[in-house]
Design a protein around this motif. Structure first.
Motif, PDB file in Angstrom:
ATOM      1  N   ASN A 165      45.879  57.592   5.266  1.00 41.08           N
ATOM      2  CA  ASN A 165      44.785  58.548   5.123  1.00 41.08           C
ATOM      3  C   ASN A 165      43.754  58.070   4.111  1.00 41.08           C
ATOM      4  OD1 ASN A 165      43.463  60.980   5.739  1.00 41.08           O
ATOM      5  ND2 ASN A 165      44.370  62.026   3.998  1.00 41.08           N
ATOM      6  N   PHE A 166      43.759  56.762   3.836  1.00 41.16           N
ATOM      7  CA  PHE A 166      42.772  56.211   2.908  1.00 41.16           C
ATOM      8  C   PHE A 166      41.422  56.065   3.606  1.00 41.16           C
ATOM      9  CE2 PHE A 166      46.638  54.144   0.847  1.00 41.16           C
ATOM     10  CZ  PHE A 166      46.687  55.084  -0.164  1.00 41.16           C
ATOM     11  N   ASN A 167      40.395  55.833   2.799  1.00 36.33           N
ATOM     12  CA  ASN A 167      39.050  55.621   3.330  1.00 36.33           C
ATOM     13  C   ASN A 167      38.964  54.189   3.856  1.00 36.33           C
ATOM     14  OD1 ASN A 167      36.344  56.180   3.899  1.00 36.33           O
ATOM     15  ND2 ASN A 167      35.668  55.356   1.933  1.00 36.33           N
ATOM     16  N   ARG A 168      39.059  54.018   5.183  1.00 29.45           N
ATOM     17  CA  ARG A 168      39.129  52.686   5.771  1.00 29.45           C
ATOM     18  C   ARG A 168      38.629  52.710   7.201  1.00 29.45           C
ATOM     19  NH1 ARG A 168      41.322  55.726   8.663  1.00 29.45           N
ATOM     20  NH2 ARG A 168      43.504  56.022   9.114  1.00 29.45           N
ATOM     21  N   GLY A 169      38.372  51.529   7.757  1.00 29.71           N
ATOM     22  CA  GLY A 169      37.945  51.398   9.140  1.00 29.71           C
ATOM     23  C   GLY A 169      38.273  49.996   9.618  1.00 29.71           C
ATOM     24  N   LEU A 170      38.141  49.759  10.908  1.00 28.07           N
ATOM     25  CA  LEU A 170      38.474  48.462  11.472  1.00 28.07           C
ATOM     26  C   LEU A 170      37.480  47.394  11.012  1.00 28.07           C
ATOM     27  CD1 LEU A 170      39.532  49.453  15.091  1.00 28.07           C
ATOM     28  CD2 LEU A 170      41.024  48.599  13.264  1.00 28.07           C
ATOM     29  N   PHE A 171      37.993  46.198  10.841  1.00 26.16           N
ATOM     30  CA  PHE A 171      37.211  45.082  10.327  1.00 26.16           C
ATOM     31  C   PHE A 171      36.091  44.702  11.292  1.00 26.16           C
ATOM     32  CE2 PHE A 171      36.365  40.533   9.852  1.00 26.16           C
ATOM     33  CZ  PHE A 171      36.099  40.460   8.492  1.00 26.16           C
ATOM     34  N   ASP A 172      34.914  44.463  10.730  1.00 26.28           N
ATOM     35  CA  ASP A 172      33.762  43.981  11.489  1.00 26.28           C
ATOM     36  C   ASP A 172      33.078  42.935  10.606  1.00 26.28           C
ATOM     37  OD1 ASP A 172      30.607  44.258  11.812  1.00 26.28           O
ATOM     38  OD2 ASP A 172      31.522  44.752  13.753  1.00 26.28           O
ATOM     39  N   GLU A 173      32.983  41.698  11.097  1.00 24.57           N
ATOM     40  CA  GLU A 173      32.498  40.598  10.267  1.00 24.57           C
ATOM     41  C   GLU A 173      31.069  40.842   9.770  1.00 24.57           C
ATOM     42  OE1 GLU A 173      32.158  37.273   8.078  1.00 24.57           O
ATOM     43  OE2 GLU A 173      34.028  37.947   9.035  1.00 24.57           O
ATOM     44  N   ARG A 174      30.194  41.295  10.655  1.00 26.25           N
ATOM     45  CA  ARG A 174      28.809  41.515  10.229  1.00 26.25           C
ATOM     46  C   ARG A 174      28.725  42.628   9.192  1.00 26.25           C
ATOM     47  NH1 ARG A 174      23.596  42.948  14.141  1.00 26.25           N
ATOM     48  NH2 ARG A 174      22.098  43.277  12.441  1.00 26.25           N
ATOM     49  N   LEU A 175      29.414  43.731   9.444  1.00 28.88           N
ATOM     50  CA  LEU A 175      29.389  44.836   8.482  1.00 28.88           C
ATOM     51  C   LEU A 175      30.023  44.403   7.165  1.00 28.88           C
ATOM     52  CD1 LEU A 175      28.743  47.759   7.808  1.00 28.88           C
ATOM     53  CD2 LEU A 175      30.910  48.434   8.881  1.00 28.88           C
ATOM     54  N   LYS A 176      31.049  43.576   7.251  1.00 30.06           N
ATOM     55  CA  LYS A 176      31.674  43.076   6.024  1.00 30.06           C
ATOM     56  C   LYS A 176      30.672  42.326   5.170  1.00 30.06           C
ATOM     57  CE  LYS A 176      33.586  39.248   5.524  1.00 30.06           C
ATOM     58  NZ  LYS A 176      33.255  37.930   4.882  1.00 30.06           N
ATOM     59  N   ARG A 177      29.869  41.459   5.785  1.00 31.70           N
ATOM     60  CA  ARG A 177      28.878  40.682   5.023  1.00 31.70           C
ATOM     61  C   ARG A 177      27.853  41.616   4.370  1.00 31.70           C
ATOM     62  NH1 ARG A 177      29.014  37.315   9.698  1.00 31.70           N
ATOM     63  NH2 ARG A 177      26.993  38.171  10.380  1.00 31.70           N
ATOM     64  N   GLU A 178      27.396  42.606   5.128  1.00 31.43           N
ATOM     65  CA  GLU A 178      26.433  43.557   4.579  1.00 31.43           C
ATOM     66  C   GLU A 178      27.063  44.376   3.444  1.00 31.43           C
ATOM     67  OE1 GLU A 178      25.130  45.899   7.858  1.00 31.43           O
ATOM     68  OE2 GLU A 178      24.084  44.248   8.856  1.00 31.43           O
ATOM     69  N   TYR A 179      28.322  44.718   3.620  1.00 29.84           N
ATOM     70  CA  TYR A 179      29.011  45.528   2.623  1.00 29.84           C
ATOM     71  C   TYR A 179      29.186  44.756   1.318  1.00 29.84           C
ATOM     72  CZ  TYR A 179      32.487  48.664   0.571  1.00 29.84           C
ATOM     73  OH  TYR A 179      33.162  49.525  -0.261  1.00 29.84           O
ATOM     74  N   VAL A 180      29.588  43.489   1.416  1.00 32.64           N
ATOM     75  CA  VAL A 180      29.743  42.676   0.211  1.00 32.64           C
ATOM     76  C   VAL A 180      28.407  42.543  -0.511  1.00 32.64           C
ATOM     77  CG1 VAL A 180      30.310  40.367  -0.656  1.00 32.64           C
ATOM     78  CG2 VAL A 180      31.801  41.472   1.033  1.00 32.64           C
ATOM     79  N   ASP A 181      27.322  42.354   0.244  1.00 31.23           N
ATOM     80  CA  ASP A 181      25.984  42.309  -0.357  1.00 31.23           C
ATOM     81  C   ASP A 181      25.706  43.594  -1.138  1.00 31.23           C
ATOM     82  OD1 ASP A 181      25.496  39.830   0.772  1.00 31.23           O
ATOM     83  OD2 ASP A 181      24.255  40.599   2.417  1.00 31.23           O
ATOM     84  N   ALA A 182      25.961  44.730  -0.493  1.00 30.86           N
ATOM     85  CA  ALA A 182      25.681  46.022  -1.128  1.00 30.86           C
ATOM     86  C   ALA A 182      26.587  46.250  -2.336  1.00 30.86           C
ATOM     87  CB  ALA A 182      25.857  47.150  -0.107  1.00 30.86           C
ATOM     88  N   LEU A 183      27.842  45.861  -2.212  1.00 30.70           N
ATOM     89  CA  LEU A 183      28.788  46.068  -3.307  1.00 30.70           C
ATOM     90  C   LEU A 183      28.371  45.266  -4.534  1.00 30.70           C
ATOM     91  CD1 LEU A 183      31.395  47.494  -4.086  1.00 30.70           C
ATOM     92  CD2 LEU A 183      32.688  45.635  -3.015  1.00 30.70           C
ATOM     93  N   ALA A 184      27.995  44.009  -4.333  1.00 29.07           N
ATOM     94  CA  ALA A 184      27.523  43.196  -5.457  1.00 29.07           C
ATOM     95  C   ALA A 184      26.262  43.810  -6.069  1.00 29.07           C
ATOM     96  CB  ALA A 184      27.253  41.769  -4.991  1.00 29.07           C
ATOM     97  N   GLN A 185      25.387  44.340  -5.220  1.00 23.25           N
ATOM     98  CA  GLN A 185      24.152  44.963  -5.708  1.00 23.25           C
ATOM     99  C   GLN A 185      24.458  46.204  -6.531  1.00 23.25           C
ATOM    100  OE1 GLN A 185      21.149  45.517  -2.680  1.00 23.25           O
ATOM    101  NE2 GLN A 185      20.125  47.146  -3.816  1.00 23.25           N
ATOM    102  N   GLU A 186      25.385  47.040  -6.040  1.00 23.49           N
ATOM    103  CA  GLU A 186      25.727  48.256  -6.790  1.00 23.49           C
ATOM    104  C   GLU A 186      26.324  47.914  -8.143  1.00 23.49           C
ATOM    105  OE1 GLU A 186      28.501  52.283  -6.761  1.00 23.49           O
ATOM    106  OE2 GLU A 186      29.037  50.600  -5.459  1.00 23.49           O
TER     107      GLU A 186
END
Length: 392
Positions: free
Chosen positions: A39-60
């Motif tokens: 029941n954790f906050n999670r979803g299926l892996f998507d390579e493109r979304l992963k790249r965008e997410y890492v960008d956003a995470l580093a920015q935050e």
């Protein structure tokens, strides 16, 4: 009074108590497979979304950085071991750019056994990771299949070997008890197997079934049952006694360690510390303020990329609320609490306020009280939530 930069709240109108070094939590929401109980906050892996997410995470992280001292970084999920070592290196670098991260900081990455290899772990080590937490859950193939896990017991053992071969010696294993169809002797064999593997740390969690968990439907269809509560209690007590005999010190309700290698990051949650959470759904507590980020991965990425705060809600806790939180979480620790010390932190006579109710639990054998220090007994840990309601 209040201003947001990135995901962090900054208090400009009052001086806060010394918060100590921060813990930095980085949420990685991606999984290759969704387990039937999770029941954790999670979803299926998507390579493109992963790249965008890492960008956003580093920015935050960089936008929230204020140069404050930090001595732990924790990659949680989800399945952080789906990240490439280069992703992890970039995110650790962002933490070091934004905060004064201690040279000997504890840097933990959660991993699923089927996702690790010697080469990948070596890459994480080069990036700065020095502690791995493996989600083993069970050392019985039949139990792992019921949990819809993607590894078997042999792979779990191999994963631990791979981590050590790659040069990371500080390893924690997660196990779950009170599983469908689990018997005491099977649980005992898993604990003995864990001891044979000699991890530095272990976390033993009770399976919790959320209302819409697919596992609940499977249990009904297959007529699987959970052991009676008394059997679950026996599993827990037996495991803690057995681990203690093998040199593991229980320092929290669900956690044991040997050689003093406790989870330093998690101690911040239990010792009234401060931490900043980055990523979708991450929670933060700093001084009086508590806030969380938006849960949706895409929503999070969009907000951060557009320069908006990902914080979804925030609130300032009163001293009474902070006292209650400190008492509620602190009682989870084996060392217990000195009510005078905690009360003085918030200008409250905590012993005077709670002594009568605590004495009732002492009479029932759930608490041990010496002076104004209170500790759960091991049997009291079985009903810890009932005891902790004294404080709320």
């Amino acid at each position: 009074m209040e201003r947001r930069e990135g995901g962090a709240l900054k208090d400009e109108g009052r001086k806060t108590r010394d918060e100590g070094a921060l813990g930095l939590y980085l949420h990685i929401p991606f999984c290759a497979h969704i387990c039937n109980y999770c029941n954790f906050n999670r979803g299926l892996f998507d390579e493109r979304l992963k790249r965008e997410y890492v960008d956003a995470l580093a920015q935050e992280i960089r936008a929230s950085g204020d140069g404050a001292a930090a001595d732990t970084i924790f990659f949680g999920g989800g399945t952080p071991s789906l990240l490439d070592p280069e992703d992890v290196a970039r995110l650790i670098e962002a933490c070091r750019d934004g905060f004064a991260v201690a040279a000997r900081a504890e840097v933990t990455l959660e991993a699923n056994p089927e996702t690790v290899s010697v080469a990948k772990i070596a890459g994480y080590r080069s990036a700065g990771v020095n502690r791995i937490s493996l989600g083993v859950q069970s050392l019985h193939d039949s139990e792992l299949r019921r949990l819809d896990r993607q590894h078997n017991a042999a792979r779990a053992r191999q994963a631990l070997s791979d981590v050590r071969t790659a040069g990371i010696d500080n390893v924690s294993l997660d196990l779950m008890l009170w599983l469908p169809q689990q018997r005491l002797e099977e649980w005992q064999a898993t604990i003995d197997g864990l001891i044979d593997l000699e991890p530095n740390h272990a976390s033993l969690y009770l399976l919790e079934l959320y209302p819409n968990a697919p596992l609940k439907e499977t249990m009904a269809r297959e007529r699987w049952s959970l052991a009676p509560d008394d059997d679950a209690a026996e599993m827990y007590l037996w495991a803690m006694d057995r681990l203690e005999g093998a040199g593991y010190l229980q320092y929290e309700i669900s956690n044991v360690a040997r050689g003093g290698q406790v989870a330093r990051h998690n101690l911040k949650y239990w010792q009234d510390g401060s931490w900043l959470g980055f990523g979708c759904g991450a929670h933060s507590t700093r001084g009086a303020w508590r806030w969380s980020n938006v849960a949706g991965t895409r929503d999070y990425v969009t907000r951060v990329t557009n320069g908006a705060s990902p914080a979804d809600n925030s609130r300032e806790r009163s001293d009474q609320e902070r006292l209650e939180d400190a008492l509620f979480t602190g009682l989870r620790l084996m060392e217990g609490l000195d009510l005078d010390d905690v009360g003085a932190r918030y200008g409250v006579d905590a012993w005077g306020e709670y002594a009568d109710a605590l004495r009732l639990h002492e009479s029932a054998g759930r608490l041990q009280i010496e002076g104004h220090r209170v500790q759960l007994t091991r049997s009291g840990m079985l009903v810890a939530n009932d005891v902790m309601t004294v404080f709320i």
